[in-house]
Write a protein that holds these residues in place. Structure first.
Motif, PDB file in Angstrom:
ATOM      1  N   TRP A 342       0.805  -1.008   0.171  1.00  0.00           N
ATOM      2  CA  TRP A 342      -0.131  -0.165  -0.026  1.00  0.00           C
ATOM      3  C   TRP A 342       0.707   1.159   0.006  1.00  0.00           C
ATOM      4  O   TRP A 342       0.371   2.271  -0.726  1.00  0.00           O
ATOM      5  CB  TRP A 342      -0.909   0.011   1.011  1.00  0.00           C
ATOM      6  N   ASN A 346       0.694   3.776  -3.023  1.00  0.00           N
ATOM      7  CA  ASN A 346      -0.014   4.994  -2.640  1.00  0.00           C
ATOM      8  C   ASN A 346       0.732   6.204  -2.287  1.00  0.00           C
ATOM      9  O   ASN A 346       0.326   7.433  -2.654  1.00  0.00           O
ATOM     10  CB  ASN A 346      -1.182   4.619  -1.691  1.00  0.00           C
ATOM     11  N   ARG A 347       2.013   5.887  -1.806  1.00  0.00           N
ATOM     12  CA  ARG A 347       2.597   7.116  -1.265  1.00  0.00           C
ATOM     13  C   ARG A 347       4.165   6.924  -2.002  1.00  0.00           C
ATOM     14  O   ARG A 347       5.073   7.893  -1.646  1.00  0.00           O
ATOM     15  CB  ARG A 347       2.722   7.176   0.310  1.00  0.00           C
ATOM     16  N   SER A 381      -0.840   8.114   6.761  1.00  0.00           N
ATOM     17  CA  SER A 381      -1.945   7.925   5.795  1.00  0.00           C
ATOM     18  C   SER A 381      -2.184   6.487   5.696  1.00  0.00           C
ATOM     19  O   SER A 381      -3.442   6.137   5.369  1.00  0.00           O
ATOM     20  CB  SER A 381      -1.330   8.402   4.296  1.00  0.00           C
ATOM     21  N   GLY A 385      -5.978   4.984   5.868  1.00  0.00           N
ATOM     22  CA  GLY A 385      -6.540   4.278   4.923  1.00  0.00           C
ATOM     23  C   GLY A 385      -6.527   2.904   4.960  1.00  0.00           C
ATOM     24  O   GLY A 385      -7.154   2.063   4.056  1.00  0.00           O
TER      25      GLY A 385
END
Length: 487
Positions: A342, A346-347, A381, A385
């Motif tokens: 993730w 996502n980052r 985050s 999330g």
């Protein structure tokens, strides 16, 4: 010694100043033949600095001892009697170290939580492994290094062992009592090898865990590319005392190592030693402050459990490397592997390690305020999330003792002997003829010669469904296993 010197870098600078035209390897001829599309990505200076050590950086007939000078400076910087550079990574260095202590058919005491490269060395070298089982942490589902008493017990059972290999720090930063283990080994008049792949930075700041040479180990292998400032495959042997002769170590390295050593690796090792000798304390002091800020901030986020000195207070490890940020994410309802994926997707943050329980990030002298903020914001985050992450089938984590498998055959005999491939359900009770190492983290669950059990098969099969990669098994899906053929 003059640690402002960097003999390999100075020789490379002189080579480039002279503008020598070379009519031997490498074939790209210092970048003249490099594909511009490759040079655009790698940089032309990489090719310009790719030079033969002899008749390039040094001269075969009028040797200036460039490499020898660099190695002497390294030994002096870390308090070793000898240092030898290796350009094939610590995977090869560990094999060399083991072969310098025990030959084919001889016994060597090994910690069973070793990386697959150690198992490979056992197979190649033909030694008889005496497994020292690590201290299992059932709550964290983690293996910590064995204690001196455990080593003493194994040596009583196997007084003919030729030496011991100790892995510390682990991938997760937990550290052994090196001096205690060294005292046990030396009382039996055998050498202690320390696989300190994650510990190249340890000699350069007193706030870090014990460094193997300071703790009286005989032979220490470090991967400078892991926590130091050298490029990949940069490894160093550090040697002291007389239990392992330096000429024996050099001969074993010559047996396994490359004859085309990379000047890029040598130069990076040389430059990193100079940087640490001159600025290491200051750089690492800032890294320690940064790691502590991160550990505190991450520990305040819901669903996370940050590992630190608690493992020392609980008597599970002798020391802990504070530059390892180890975060248990199970409280978020996800695994470490899911969290790592993730964060990457996502980052655009790649953590240093992950498994079914946790993620880890290595903080080094290279980090700054920007990278500190990026990591903290990314994990924050993730916490926010986590509910959006699709739940995967759970990994069936076995009880720690279920991972202590019976050694029924020598790894070499099992690996090279007659084999057959059988379905997973028929593999239980059979002797493995292969290494099965889930990535992450790359520690073999099954080694050649060990008896496969039902909990281990269940663990591996559930891990595959969850997202393990098992690249070294003949069948990476582990629907079947390679086992020793029955007579």
């Amino acid at each position: 010694m003059d640690h402002s010197r960097a003999p390999v870098l100075e020789a490379l600078q002189e080579f480039r100043r002279r503008g020598d035209v070379v009519f031997g390897p490498p074939g790209h001829k210092q970048g003249r033949g490099a594909d511009p599309r490759v040079a655009e990505i790698l940089g032309l200076d990489v090719f310009r600095s790719d030079v033969l050590s002899l008749n390039g950086l040094d001269d075969r007939r009028q040797s200036q001892g460039v490499l020898e000078q660099a190695q002497e400076l390294m030994a002096d910087a870390v308090g070793a009697e000898h240092a030898f550079f290796s350009t094939c990574g610590s995977s090869l260095s560990v094999k060399t170290a083991m072969l310098s202590v025990a030959g084919p058919g001889e016994k060597l005491l090994l910690s069973r939580n070793a990386h697959k490269s150690v198992i490979a060395a056992v197979i190649i070298n033909g030694v008889r492994p005496v497994w020292g089982h690590p201290r299992f942490d059932a709550e964290r589902h983690m293996a910590h290094p064995p204690e001196p008493d455990d080593v003493r017990d194994r040596l009583r059972e196997h007084p003919d062992a030729k030496g011991m290999l100790l892995i510390t720090p682990t991938d997760w930063g937990s550290c052994a009592d090196i001096r205690g283990v060294a005292d046990v080994c030396h009382a039996a008049d055998i050498p202690l090898i320390v696989d300190e792949a994650w510990g190249a930075h340890l000699p350069f700041h007193p706030g870090l865990p014990s460094w193997g040479m300071d703790a009286d180990a005989d032979l220490v292998v470090t991967s400078v590319h892991k926590m130091g400032g050298a490029i990949e495959q940069s490894s160093v042997f550090h040697l002291q005392h007389d239990r392992v002769a330096p000429e024996v170590l050099k001969q074993r390295e010559d047996l396994l190592g490359t004859t085309s050593a990379s000047s890029l690796v040598y130069a990076a090792l040389d430059g990193w030693r100079r940087q640490m000798a001159e600025q290491g304390h200051e750089l690492l002091q800032e890294a320690l402050r940064r790691a502590e800020r991160l550990r505190t901030a991450l520990g305040e986020l819901p669903g996370l459990r940050v590992m630190g000195e608690d493992i020392v207070r609980e008597g599970l490890a002798a020391e802990f490397d504070p530059l390892k940020i180890v975060v248990d994410v199970r409280g978020l309802g996800v695994t470490g592997m899911q969290a790592a994926e993730w964060l990457r997707a996502n980052r655009h943050v790649d953590v240093g390690g992950s498994d079914s329980c946790r993620i880890s990030a290595s903080i080094t002298h290279a980090d700054d305020d920007d990278t500190e903020k990026i990591l903290l914001d990314a994990v924050r985050s993730l916490v926010e999330g986590a509910d959006s992450i699709e739940r995967q089938p759970p990994v069936h984590l076995p009880e720690p003792r279920a991972l202590e498998l019976e050694q029924a055959l020598l790894p070499r005999e099992a690996f090279f002997g007659p084999t057959e491939q059988v379905p997973a359900e028929r593999a239980v009770g059979r002797i493995s003829a292969e290494t099965v190492s889930p990535y992450p983290p790359g520690v073999p669950v099954v080694a050649p010669g060990e008896v496969i059990t039902e909990p281990v098969v269940d663990y591996l099969r559930s891990g595959i469904e969850h997202g393990f990669l098992i690249s070294d098994a003949a069948d990476p899906s582990v629907r079947s296993f390679r086992v020793v053929a029955r007579p």
